[in-house]
Design a protein around this motif. Structure first.
Motif, PDB file in Angstrom:
ATOM      1  N   PRO A 169       0.806   2.089  -4.219  1.00 24.70           N
ATOM      2  CA  PRO A 169      -0.579   2.134  -3.740  1.00 24.70           C
ATOM      3  C   PRO A 169      -1.627   1.579  -4.706  1.00 24.70           C
ATOM      4  N   ARG A 189       0.827  -1.209   0.000  1.00 20.16           N
ATOM      5  CA  ARG A 189       0.000   0.000   0.000  1.00 20.16           C
ATOM      6  C   ARG A 189       0.863   1.262   0.000  1.00 20.16           C
ATOM      7  N   SER A 195      -5.756  -6.634  -1.653  1.00 17.51           N
ATOM      8  CA  SER A 195      -6.020  -5.534  -0.727  1.00 17.51           C
ATOM      9  C   SER A 195      -6.571  -4.332  -1.481  1.00 17.51           C
ATOM     10  N   PRO A 250      -7.016   0.090  -1.821  1.00 15.60           N
ATOM     11  CA  PRO A 250      -6.010   1.165  -1.796  1.00 15.60           C
ATOM     12  C   PRO A 250      -5.668   1.659  -0.383  1.00 15.60           C
ATOM     13  N   ASP A 251      -6.484   1.329   0.622  1.00 11.67           N
ATOM     14  CA  ASP A 251      -6.165   1.722   1.991  1.00 11.67           C
ATOM     15  C   ASP A 251      -5.292   0.689   2.694  1.00 11.67           C
ATOM     16  N   GLY A 252      -4.956  -0.355   1.970  1.00  5.84           N
ATOM     17  CA  GLY A 252      -4.137  -1.399   2.580  1.00  5.84           C
ATOM     18  C   GLY A 252      -4.959  -2.391   3.376  1.00  5.84           C
TER      19      GLY A 252
END
Lengths: 264, 257
Positions: free
Chosen positions: B92, B88, B110, B112-114
């Motif tokens: 990202p 991320r 995952s 984009p916020d991880g």
């Protein structure tokens, strides 16, 4: 009349000569690079033992690795699957057997047979070394002993060290780790034999246990694995007098007799 | 804030020292049976490499199969969370992280916020893992670091049909005996590893971009095939891919207040 059966495995090859309903002669060798070579050599060995030659055989059946090639080369008149042959051979040796557990060098099979020794159902693992002879091979090398010793060694164990992993490669690392920490060879051998039986038991569960149960193949000679299997199955393994490794070749010879009798 | 991430893998122990997003130092040691006792020295060495004093490390986070062996850690983090965090922060827009470790394969999906949406993990079997390649390259007498150079000499590819590392070892020995060349065989081995990994990857569904982490990610013979077989664009991991787990652990430590 004489009938021949040849079984080429991953590590060893066997031949059985049947006379009427009696094992007249048999041979066992380490395999050669080509299955045809192995088949020819082991058959020769079994025949020479009683001063026979290939012409004396009324019919011969091949099974195991390269069974079709062996037939093409004229060493046998017909070929059969190793599943059918092991079922047949084990049933001949112990007629009350309905479940036959065959652990070979590179595979494990659980075979169900009927009262005639004919195949009813089977499961097989030849994808993963766990629960096959190879697992014991790898493990005994790790312990620095021969595969024949690993069964005996178990009887001296104070405890069974459980392997946390099923994979042979990971168990190898695990055994190294335990040895470094001072675990005894006997306790590790007990753990290894237990792991072996546990994997085979998974196959038994899939096909369903029906008594009596018998074991064939090289690993059937390992007393500790036999004991562990009996514990896990909660059933006795019926034993028989013939060498457990010749069950496949014996089954092939029994099929040869069937084919030979039809022909004559 | 200065944080330390330690990833104790089955074969190697990796450390990453972070100040904010800056990597001050990294360190890779072989994981021995004594790693717990060696950890003191490990931390000393990485602090020295980062030109800080040991007491300057504010938070230490451990991860990996041996995360409990790091007594110095303030807390442990799951490997999957660490890998997802590393991806991320560094890349990202990558949705899939394919990690090939010493004794495991992990595929992580995952957002984009991880946040981890889904993952698959195999650590039950050596098939397709770093150990698989190690066992076979040992049998062929090729150093792991020499695999790519060897692959480059191949004239063709010998397919490896078995998945089990033990059986595959026998299979390749038989190819050697049949006179096949080592480069041709090892090319087939790389293909086999990639195939095993991809069969797990594809169960997670299609993505636009993916990356590969773990020690095996350094072998182009493997990543090249992954690039061909996984739909979506392959984005090379921006730092040494072996450090991904430790880097993620150090990032998660940064979030501690």
């Amino acid at each position: 009349m004489y009938f021949g059966g040849i079984d080429v495995g991953s590590l060893t090859a066997q031949a059985v000569i049947l006379k009427n309903n009696e094992i007249y002669s048999y041979g066992s060798i380490r395999v050669k690079p080509s299955p045809v070579d192995s088949a020819a050599t082991v058959l020769e060995e079994a025949l020479n033992d009683k001063g026979l030659s290939r012409e004396d055989l009324t019919f011969c059946v091949s099974t195991g690795y390269g069974r079709e090639q062996v037939q093409k080369e004229g060493l046998s008149g017909e070929n059969m699957s190793e599943i059918s042959c092991h079922g047949k051979g084990a049933h001949w040796a112990s007629p009350r057997a309905r479940t036959v557990i065959d652990i070979g060098g590179q595979d494990a099979k659980v075979i169900k047979v009927d009262s005639e020794g004919e195949l009813v159902n089977f499961v097989m693992n030849d994808k993963c070394a766990a629960g096959t002879g190879r697992f014991l091979d790898v493990m005994s090398k790790t312990l620095g002993i021969s595969v024949e010793e690993i069964g005996e060694l178990s009887s001296k164990a104070q405890q069974t060290i459980e392997m946390s992993s099923r994979c042979s490669i990971f168990c190898e690392t695990e055994v190294h780790h335990y040895l470094q920490r001072g675990a005894t060879m006997a306790d590790l051998a007990a753990g290894i034999n237990h792991a072996m039986a546990d994997r085979v038991m998974a196959l038994v569960r899939r096909v369903g246990l029906e008594k009596e149960v018998t074991m064939t193949g090289g690993v059937a000679k390992n007393v500790a694995v036999r004991k562990e299997m009996e514990k896990l199955m909660n059933a006795r393994l019926v034993s028989y007098k013939i060498d457990t490794q010749i069950a496949g070749a014996l089954g092939a010879a029994l099929f040869a007799r069937k084919f030979g009798e039809v022909k004559s | 804030m200065i944080t330390l991430g330690v990833d104790v893998g089955s074969l190697f122990t990796k450390g990453v020292l972070l100040q904010g997003d800056d990597m001050l130092a990294s360190l890779v040691w072989e994981t021995t049976g004594n790693i717990s006792r060696e950890m003191d020295e490990f931390i000393e060495k990485i602090a020295e490499a980062g030109k800080i004093s040991r007491s300057g490390i504010e938070v230490c986070v451990s991860t990996g199969t041996g995360d409990d062996l790091v007594q110095e850690a303030d807390f442990t983090e799951d490997e999957v969370a660490c890998l997802a965090m590393a991806t991320r922060v560094l890349i990202p827009d990558v949705e899939l992280t394919v990690d090939i470790g010493g004794q495991s394969i992990t595929n992580i999906l995952s957002d984009p916020d991880g946040e981890v949406l889904n993952f698959m993990h195999n650590d039950k079997c050596a098939s397709g893992s770093g150990r698989f390649i190690e066992v076979i390259s040992d049998a062929l007498g090729v150093e792991m670091s020499n695999i790519d150079a060897t692959v480059n000499k191949a004239a063709k590819k010998i397919p490896v049909s078995t998945q089990c590392a033990v059986f595959a070892e026998s299979e390749i020995v038989s190819y050697v005996n049949e006179g096949e060349s080592v480069p041709d065989i090892i090319t087939g081995v790389c293909e086999a590893v990639a195939r095993i990994v991809v069969s797990q990857t594809l169960r997670l569904g299609a993505v636009n971009k993916f990356t590969v982490t773990g020690g095996v990610a350094r072998i182009q013979g493997v990543t090249g095939v992954l690039d061909e077989r996984i739909p979506g664009e392959f984005i090379a991991f921006p730092i040494d891919p072996e450090l991904a787990g430790a880097y993620g652990a150090a990032l998660l430590a940064q979030m501690e207040e």
